[in-house]
Design an enzyme around this catalytic site. Structure first.
Site, PDB file in Angstrom:
ATOM      1  N   ASP A  22       0.832  -1.204   0.000  1.00 33.92           N
ATOM      2  CA  ASP A  22       0.000   0.000   0.000  1.00 33.92           C
ATOM      3  C   ASP A  22       0.868   1.255   0.000  1.00 33.92           C
ATOM      4  O   ASP A  22       0.612   2.192  -0.752  1.00 33.92           O
ATOM      5  CB  ASP A  22      -0.979   0.011   1.190  1.00 33.92           C
ATOM      6  CG  ASP A  22      -0.280  -0.191   2.532  1.00 33.92           C
ATOM      7  OD1 ASP A  22       0.880  -0.644   2.537  1.00 33.92           O
ATOM      8  OD2 ASP A  22      -0.878   0.108   3.571  1.00 33.92           O
TER       9      ASP A  22
ATOM     10  N   ASP B  91       7.387   3.923   2.764  1.00 28.73           N
ATOM     11  CA  ASP B  91       7.690   5.090   3.575  1.00 28.73           C
ATOM     12  C   ASP B  91       9.223   5.164   3.704  1.00 28.73           C
ATOM     13  O   ASP B  91       9.907   5.609   2.778  1.00 28.73           O
ATOM     14  CB  ASP B  91       6.971   4.871   4.916  1.00 28.73           C
ATOM     15  CG  ASP B  91       6.902   6.089   5.800  1.00 28.73           C
ATOM     16  OD1 ASP B  91       7.765   6.966   5.660  1.00 28.73           O
ATOM     17  OD2 ASP B  91       6.003   6.180   6.651  1.00 28.73           O
TER      18      ASP B  91
ATOM     19  N   GLY C 241      11.126   2.651   3.651  1.00 24.37           N
ATOM     20  CA  GLY C 241      11.636   1.617   2.749  1.00 24.37           C
ATOM     21  C   GLY C 241      12.179   0.399   3.484  1.00 24.37           C
ATOM     22  O   GLY C 241      12.479  -0.620   2.857  1.00 24.37           O
TER      23      GLY C 241
ATOM     24  N   THR D 243      10.716  -1.813   5.485  1.00 21.50           N
ATOM     25  CA  THR D 243       9.867  -3.005   5.375  1.00 21.50           C
ATOM     26  C   THR D 243      10.091  -3.700   4.035  1.00 21.50           C
ATOM     27  O   THR D 243      10.327  -4.902   3.963  1.00 21.50           O
ATOM     28  CB  THR D 243       8.372  -2.617   5.513  1.00 21.50           C
ATOM     29  OG1 THR D 243       8.202  -1.895   6.728  1.00 21.50           O
ATOM     30  CG2 THR D 243       7.482  -3.838   5.502  1.00 21.50           C
TER      31      THR D 243
ATOM     32  N   ASP E 148      -4.309   2.390   7.896  1.00 21.00           N
ATOM     33  CA  ASP E 148      -5.007   2.600   9.164  1.00 21.00           C
ATOM     34  C   ASP E 148      -4.367   3.657  10.051  1.00 21.00           C
ATOM     35  O   ASP E 148      -3.212   4.056   9.848  1.00 21.00           O
ATOM     36  CB  ASP E 148      -5.011   1.295   9.962  1.00 21.00           C
ATOM     37  CG  ASP E 148      -3.623   0.982  10.555  1.00 21.00           C
ATOM     38  OD1 ASP E 148      -2.644   0.995   9.786  1.00 21.00           O
ATOM     39  OD2 ASP E 148      -3.532   0.769  11.777  1.00 21.00           O
TER      40      ASP E 148
ATOM     41  N   ARG F 259      -9.364   1.692   7.590  1.00 24.31           N
ATOM     42  CA  ARG F 259      -8.880   0.918   6.449  1.00 24.31           C
ATOM     43  C   ARG F 259      -9.933   0.789   5.357  1.00 24.31           C
ATOM     44  O   ARG F 259      -9.621   0.569   4.202  1.00 24.31           O
ATOM     45  CB  ARG F 259      -8.474  -0.495   6.895  1.00 24.31           C
ATOM     46  CG  ARG F 259      -7.261  -0.551   7.798  1.00 24.31           C
ATOM     47  CD  ARG F 259      -6.764  -1.991   7.884  1.00 24.31           C
ATOM     48  NE  ARG F 259      -5.855  -2.225   8.985  1.00 24.31           N
ATOM     49  CZ  ARG F 259      -4.530  -2.071   8.942  1.00 24.31           C
ATOM     50  NH1 ARG F 259      -3.960  -1.670   7.826  1.00 24.31           N
ATOM     51  NH2 ARG F 259      -3.774  -2.325   9.985  1.00 24.31           N
TER      52      ARG F 259
HETATM   53  C1  PRP Z   1       2.996  -0.112   6.469  1.00 30.64           C
HETATM   54  C2  PRP Z   1       2.988  -0.380   4.968  1.00 30.64           C
HETATM   55  C3  PRP Z   1       4.361  -0.919   4.713  1.00 30.64           C
HETATM   56  C4  PRP Z   1       5.207  -0.214   5.728  1.00 30.64           C
HETATM   57  C5  PRP Z   1       5.928   0.920   5.091  1.00 30.64           C
HETATM   58  O1  PRP Z   1       2.635  -1.272   7.161  1.00 30.64           O
HETATM   59  O2  PRP Z   1       1.996  -1.300   4.599  1.00 30.64           O
HETATM   60  O3  PRP Z   1       4.425  -2.309   4.880  1.00 30.64           O
HETATM   61  O4  PRP Z   1       4.335   0.267   6.745  1.00 30.64           O
HETATM   62  O5  PRP Z   1       6.774   1.560   5.996  1.00 30.64           O
HETATM   63  P1  PRP Z   1       8.341   1.660   5.806  1.00 30.64           P
HETATM   64  O6  PRP Z   1       8.611   1.933   4.354  1.00 30.64           O
HETATM   65  O7  PRP Z   1       8.723   2.822   6.689  1.00 30.64           O
HETATM   66  O8  PRP Z   1       8.967   0.385   6.277  1.00 30.64           O
HETATM   67  P2  PRP Z   1       2.293  -1.299   8.710  1.00 30.64           P
HETATM   68  O9  PRP Z   1       3.513  -1.733   9.480  1.00 30.64           O
HETATM   69  O10 PRP Z   1       1.642  -0.017   9.119  1.00 30.64           O
HETATM   70  O11 PRP Z   1       1.264  -2.516   8.812  1.00 30.64           O
HETATM   71  P3  PRP Z   1      -0.223  -2.655   8.191  1.00 30.64           P
HETATM   72  O12 PRP Z   1      -0.079  -2.710   6.690  1.00 30.64           O
HETATM   73  O13 PRP Z   1      -0.689  -3.958   8.761  1.00 30.64           O
HETATM   74  O14 PRP Z   1      -1.036  -1.481   8.659  1.00 30.64           O
END
Ligand code: PRP
Length: 174
Positions: free
Chosen positions: A97, A100, A102, A104, A156, A162
């Protein structure tokens, strides 16, 4: 906190999703495509993309969590739901989705690369470029957004919002 300004309308999202799905259908024709949806945020984006994909494919889900995310980024990511379909030799497309910092996605891409897929690409609805801490190549981008906290269309705030069909900012309640 409450929902503020709509940043990307339902119509804008749906039209962009259709465009992305056409490109993906073209790029992956006659390829063994495995779409990997990153939970939870990407569920709605995946669902809408799928409705417009005209090619055979497999779907799987992964989930990760990171410590102190969105407030203090540590870059420490762990898998909370493993991939179940074998990615080896398949053309893997990760569906996110939002990208941010990067961290993750970097972790997920390293993990998936270790499965030796035939190819590994990324499709993300939102790219919050300004916040990037690790370089990530996003092959299919929906929208680049500024550094504001957004909710809706899978995203969320404390597990709420969501279900909104659009992407909006979040503001303080008066
Ligand atoms: C959000 C999004 C990415 C991640 C991006 O997930 O879906 O996986 O954060 O952030 P980053 O680029 O700083 O790593 P989140 O951890 O909020 O979980 P969710 O999708 O279950 O809400």
């Amino acid at each position: 906190m409450k929902v503020g300004k709509v940043l990307i309308s339902q119509e804008q999202i749906q039209s962009r999703v259709k465009e992305l799905a056409s490109r993906i259908s073209l790029d992956y024709r006659e390829k063994d495509l495995l779409m990997v949806c990153i939970l939870k945020g990407a569920f709605m984006f995946l669902g809408d993309l799928l409705k417009h994909l005209s090619i055979p494919l497999k779907i799987d889900f992964m989930a990760t969590s990171s410590y102190g995310r969105r407030t203090k980024t540590t870059g420490k990511v762990r898998i909370t739901k493993e991939l179940e379909v074998d990615a080896h030799g398949r053309h893997v497309l990760v569906v996110e989705d939002i990208v941010d910092t990067g961290h993750t996605l970097k972790f997920i891409l390293d993990y998936l690369a270790s499965k030796e897929p035939a190819s590994l690409k990324v499709c993300a609805l939102l790219d919050k470029k300004e916040r990037r801490e690790v370089p990530i190549n996003i092959d299919y981008v929906g929208f680049t957004i500024p550094n504001v906290f957004v909710v809706g269309y899978g995203l969320d705030y404390a597990e709420r919002y969501r279900n909104l069909p659009y992407v909006a900012s979040l503001v303080e309640e008066d």
